[in-house]
Design a protein around this motif. Structure first.
Motif, PDB file in Angstrom:
ATOM      1  N   SER A  87      46.496 -18.293  29.644  1.00  0.00           N
ATOM      2  CA  SER A  87      45.212 -18.888  29.266  1.00  0.00           C
ATOM      3  C   SER A  87      44.302 -18.967  30.477  1.00  0.00           C
ATOM      4  N   MET A  88      43.006 -19.036  30.215  1.00  0.00           N
ATOM      5  CA  MET A  88      42.044 -19.053  31.317  1.00  0.00           C
ATOM      6  C   MET A  88      40.968 -20.092  31.077  1.00  0.00           C
ATOM      7  N   ILE A  89      40.659 -20.861  32.124  1.00  0.00           N
ATOM      8  CA  ILE A  89      39.526 -21.776  32.113  1.00  0.00           C
ATOM      9  C   ILE A  89      38.403 -21.077  32.872  1.00  0.00           C
ATOM     10  N   PHE A  90      37.317 -20.784  32.190  1.00  0.00           N
ATOM     11  CA  PHE A  90      36.229 -20.045  32.820  1.00  0.00           C
ATOM     12  C   PHE A  90      35.331 -20.975  33.623  1.00  0.00           C
ATOM     13  N   GLN A  91      34.491 -20.364  34.485  1.00  0.00           N
ATOM     14  CA  GLN A  91      33.674 -21.124  35.422  1.00  0.00           C
ATOM     15  C   GLN A  91      32.726 -22.100  34.742  1.00  0.00           C
ATOM     16  N   GLU A  92      32.002 -21.647  33.723  1.00  0.00           N
ATOM     17  CA  GLU A  92      30.939 -22.457  33.133  1.00  0.00           C
ATOM     18  C   GLU A  92      31.266 -22.804  31.685  1.00  0.00           C
ATOM     19  N   PRO A  93      31.706 -24.037  31.413  1.00  0.00           N
ATOM     20  CA  PRO A  93      32.128 -24.385  30.054  1.00  0.00           C
ATOM     21  C   PRO A  93      31.000 -24.343  29.029  1.00  0.00           C
ATOM     22  N   MET A  94      29.747 -24.545  29.469  1.00  0.00           N
ATOM     23  CA  MET A  94      28.640 -24.543  28.509  1.00  0.00           C
ATOM     24  C   MET A  94      28.426 -23.162  27.912  1.00  0.00           C
ATOM     25  N   THR A  95      28.624 -22.128  28.723  1.00  0.00           N
ATOM     26  CA  THR A  95      28.456 -20.771  28.211  1.00  0.00           C
ATOM     27  C   THR A  95      29.751 -20.228  27.605  1.00  0.00           C
ATOM     28  N   SER A  96      30.885 -20.859  27.901  1.00  0.00           N
ATOM     29  CA  SER A  96      32.162 -20.400  27.350  1.00  0.00           C
ATOM     30  C   SER A  96      32.419 -20.961  25.958  1.00  0.00           C
ATOM     31  N   LEU A  97      31.856 -22.136  25.664  1.00  0.00           N
ATOM     32  CA  LEU A  97      32.005 -22.729  24.340  1.00  0.00           C
ATOM     33  C   LEU A  97      30.864 -22.262  23.436  1.00  0.00           C
ATOM     34  N   ASN A  98      31.186 -22.006  22.170  1.00  0.00           N
ATOM     35  CA  ASN A  98      30.161 -21.569  21.216  1.00  0.00           C
ATOM     36  C   ASN A  98      29.310 -22.777  20.820  1.00  0.00           C
ATOM     37  N   PRO A  99      27.989 -22.725  21.059  1.00  0.00           N
ATOM     38  CA  PRO A  99      27.141 -23.901  20.825  1.00  0.00           C
ATOM     39  C   PRO A  99      26.968 -24.282  19.352  1.00  0.00           C
ATOM     40  N   VAL A 100      27.296 -23.377  18.419  1.00  0.00           N
ATOM     41  CA  VAL A 100      27.048 -23.670  17.002  1.00  0.00           C
ATOM     42  C   VAL A 100      28.303 -24.107  16.240  1.00  0.00           C
ATOM     43  N   ARG A 102      31.712 -26.856  16.171  1.00  0.00           N
ATOM     44  CA  ARG A 102      32.262 -28.095  16.717  1.00  0.00           C
ATOM     45  C   ARG A 102      33.445 -27.759  17.629  1.00  0.00           C
ATOM     46  N   VAL A 103      33.636 -28.575  18.677  1.00  0.00           N
ATOM     47  CA  VAL A 103      34.674 -28.256  19.660  1.00  0.00           C
ATOM     48  C   VAL A 103      36.066 -28.262  19.031  1.00  0.00           C
ATOM     49  N   GLY A 104      36.289 -29.144  18.077  1.00  0.00           N
ATOM     50  CA  GLY A 104      37.589 -29.181  17.404  1.00  0.00           C
ATOM     51  C   GLY A 104      37.874 -27.892  16.658  1.00  0.00           C
ATOM     52  N   ASP A 105      36.848 -27.344  15.995  1.00  0.00           N
ATOM     53  CA  ASP A 105      37.023 -26.082  15.259  1.00  0.00           C
ATOM     54  C   ASP A 105      37.337 -24.933  16.205  1.00  0.00           C
ATOM     55  N   GLN A 106      36.754 -24.966  17.403  1.00  0.00           N
ATOM     56  CA  GLN A 106      37.004 -23.894  18.363  1.00  0.00           C
ATOM     57  C   GLN A 106      38.439 -23.944  18.885  1.00  0.00           C
ATOM     58  N   ILE A 107      38.956 -25.152  19.072  1.00  0.00           N
ATOM     59  CA  ILE A 107      40.356 -25.281  19.496  1.00  0.00           C
ATOM     60  C   ILE A 107      41.294 -24.866  18.360  1.00  0.00           C
ATOM     61  N   VAL A 108      40.942 -25.245  17.122  1.00  0.00           N
ATOM     62  CA  VAL A 108      41.737 -24.865  15.947  1.00  0.00           C
ATOM     63  C   VAL A 108      41.818 -23.343  15.826  1.00  0.00           C
ATOM     64  N   GLU A 109      40.705 -22.669  16.058  1.00  0.00           N
ATOM     65  CA  GLU A 109      40.687 -21.197  15.977  1.00  0.00           C
ATOM     66  C   GLU A 109      41.663 -20.595  16.982  1.00  0.00           C
ATOM     67  N   ASP A 144      32.245 -33.228  17.596  1.00  0.00           N
ATOM     68  CA  ASP A 144      31.000 -33.045  18.349  1.00  0.00           C
ATOM     69  C   ASP A 144      30.740 -31.570  18.622  1.00  0.00           C
ATOM     70  N   PHE A 145      29.463 -31.242  18.828  1.00  0.00           N
ATOM     71  CA  PHE A 145      29.084 -29.916  19.300  1.00  0.00           C
ATOM     72  C   PHE A 145      29.064 -29.949  20.832  1.00  0.00           C
ATOM     73  N   PRO A 146      29.199 -28.803  21.498  1.00  0.00           N
ATOM     74  CA  PRO A 146      29.243 -28.800  22.971  1.00  0.00           C
ATOM     75  C   PRO A 146      28.070 -29.518  23.632  1.00  0.00           C
ATOM     76  N   HIS A 147      26.855 -29.379  23.061  1.00  0.00           N
ATOM     77  CA  HIS A 147      25.690 -29.990  23.718  1.00  0.00           C
ATOM     78  C   HIS A 147      25.715 -31.512  23.668  1.00  0.00           C
ATOM     79  N   GLN A 148      26.596 -32.082  22.832  1.00  0.00           N
ATOM     80  CA  GLN A 148      26.704 -33.531  22.732  1.00  0.00           C
ATOM     81  C   GLN A 148      27.666 -34.117  23.774  1.00  0.00           C
ATOM     82  N   MET A 149      28.233 -33.237  24.600  1.00  0.00           N
ATOM     83  CA  MET A 149      29.205 -33.675  25.604  1.00  0.00           C
ATOM     84  C   MET A 149      28.666 -33.451  27.008  1.00  0.00           C
TER      85      MET A 149
END
Length: 369
Positions: A87-100, A102-109, A144-149
């Motif tokens: 697994s990889m943690i990328f440099q910029e989490p705002m651009t690595s997470l899909n803004p549209v 929810r963060v939970g759905d992205q982890i579920v995927e 939450d969506f990424p922009h809310q964090m």
């Protein structure tokens, strides 16, 4: 990884961003890769993950993970390895997470891509991982969506996603970039804690030697796409062998320095990758340069009598080797002393804590009487 070469063809020529890099990461170990911007650290990590953008490609060498040659793996095989085993943690989490999403759905995927879990179980796992990385009220924050964090929260989400499938290797590419000092410390403590908990290997990519001193076990120093020094963290900080490593350490501000003193700076700049010096890439900036350095390129060699490797002609000299061996032995003595003092401190704290517990118990008994 052995003798890795990664190239980027351009109109002006071929840029060799990674040039013969070799190192290993052991299970449960944190290996830090350090160097200035443009030294090839991130390209090395993207080469391991096979995520290079065209026209970048691996031109030579081998990458072996758990007995499997990653360069020979098909794309479908790599899709199963990415996220599940590496697994990889990328440099910029705002651009690595899909803004549209929810963060939970992205982890579920990420979880369902690599397992047969139902959506309900995957959601429970996602919430649990958010709890593991220290996000308060994980059930609510998962929606939450990424922009809310905040930046620190998004970085924790990235770590939760990276760890959701229990990988054997975690690549953390500048995991504390753009975070304030308090959040940086929390993220580093979290990575260290999770390494101990899951016994996973961690490849930590950073240019911050303060970060390295906190969590790393071993250090690889890169310059112009090559490894110039490798060794245990304590050895490297106590007695750096390569002039470039020494320059990096001297560039760190220290509290004991005079306020009027100018901060040390390595002279010059990193050479253009399309116009590299014919000899050692660091020769134009090195304070101990010789004519041989300008003519020939040194190989990465193990220093006799140590487990350290360095790419420098200085250690062809027996006197320099003897000095390096002596300094390395002294570093181990200092390390052993510090570890003994730390054990004593912990033991004293434990005894004091035990004494406090006994006192409380006595007071409680007296109240009952």
């Amino acid at each position: 990884m052995h003798d890795l070469v990664t190239e980027f063809p351009t109109r002006k020529g071929v840029v060799r961003a990674v040039n013969g890099v070799s190192f290993d990461v052991e299970p449960g170990e944190i290996l830090a890769v350090v160097g200035e911007s443009g030294s090839g650290k991130s390209v090395t990590s993207l080469s391991i993950m096979r995520l290079l953008q065209d026209p970048g490609h691996v031109a030579g060498g081998s990458i072996t993970f758990d007995g499997k040659d990653l360069l020979a793996a098909t794309e479908s095989e790599m899709e199963q390895i990415r996220g599940a085993q590496i697994s990889m943690i990328f440099q910029e989490p705002m651009t690595s997470l899909n803004p549209v999403y929810r963060v939970g759905d992205q982890i579920v995927e990420a979880i369902r891509t690599h397992s047969d879990m139902s959506k309900k179980d995957a959601w429970a796992r996602a919430v649990e991982m958010l709890r593991v990385v220290g996000i308060p009220s994980p059930e609510e924050r998962a929606r939450d969506f990424p922009h809310q964090m905040s930046g620190g929260m998004r970085q924790r989400v990235m770590i939760a996603m990276a760890l959701s499938c229990d990988p054997k290797l975690l690549i953390a590419d500048e995991p504390t970039t753009a975070l304030d000092v308090t959040i940086q410390a929390q993220i580093l403590e979290l990575i260290y804690k999770l390494r101990n908990e899951f016994n996973m290997a961690v490849l930590l990519i950073t240019h911050d030697l303060g970060v390295v001193s906190e969590v790393a076990d071993r250090v690889v120093v890169m310059y112009c796409g090559q490894v110039v020094e490798e060794g245990e963290k304590f050895e490297l900080f106590e007695y750096p062998l390569h002039p470039y490593t020494l320059g990096l350490l001297r560039s760190i501000p220290r509290l004991e320095d005079e306020a009027s003193e100018r901060l040390y700076m390595i002279k010059g700049s990193v050479p253009n990758p399309l116009d590299m010096p014919s000899g050692c890439p660091f020769s134009d900036r090195c304070e101990r340069v010789t004519e041989r350095c300008r003519r020939e390129r040194p190989e990465l060699k193990e220093v006799p009598g140590t487990t350290r490797r360095v790419r420098c002609f200085l250690y062809d000299d027996e006197a320099e080797v003897a000095h390096a061996v002596e300094a390395t032995e002294k570093a181990h003595v200092v390390k052993a002393k510090l570890e003994a003092e730390e054990r004593e401190r912990i033991e004293r704290a434990r005894k004091m804590s035990g004494g406090a517990e006994v006192t409380v118990e006595i007071e409680e008994e007296e109240e009952v009487r």
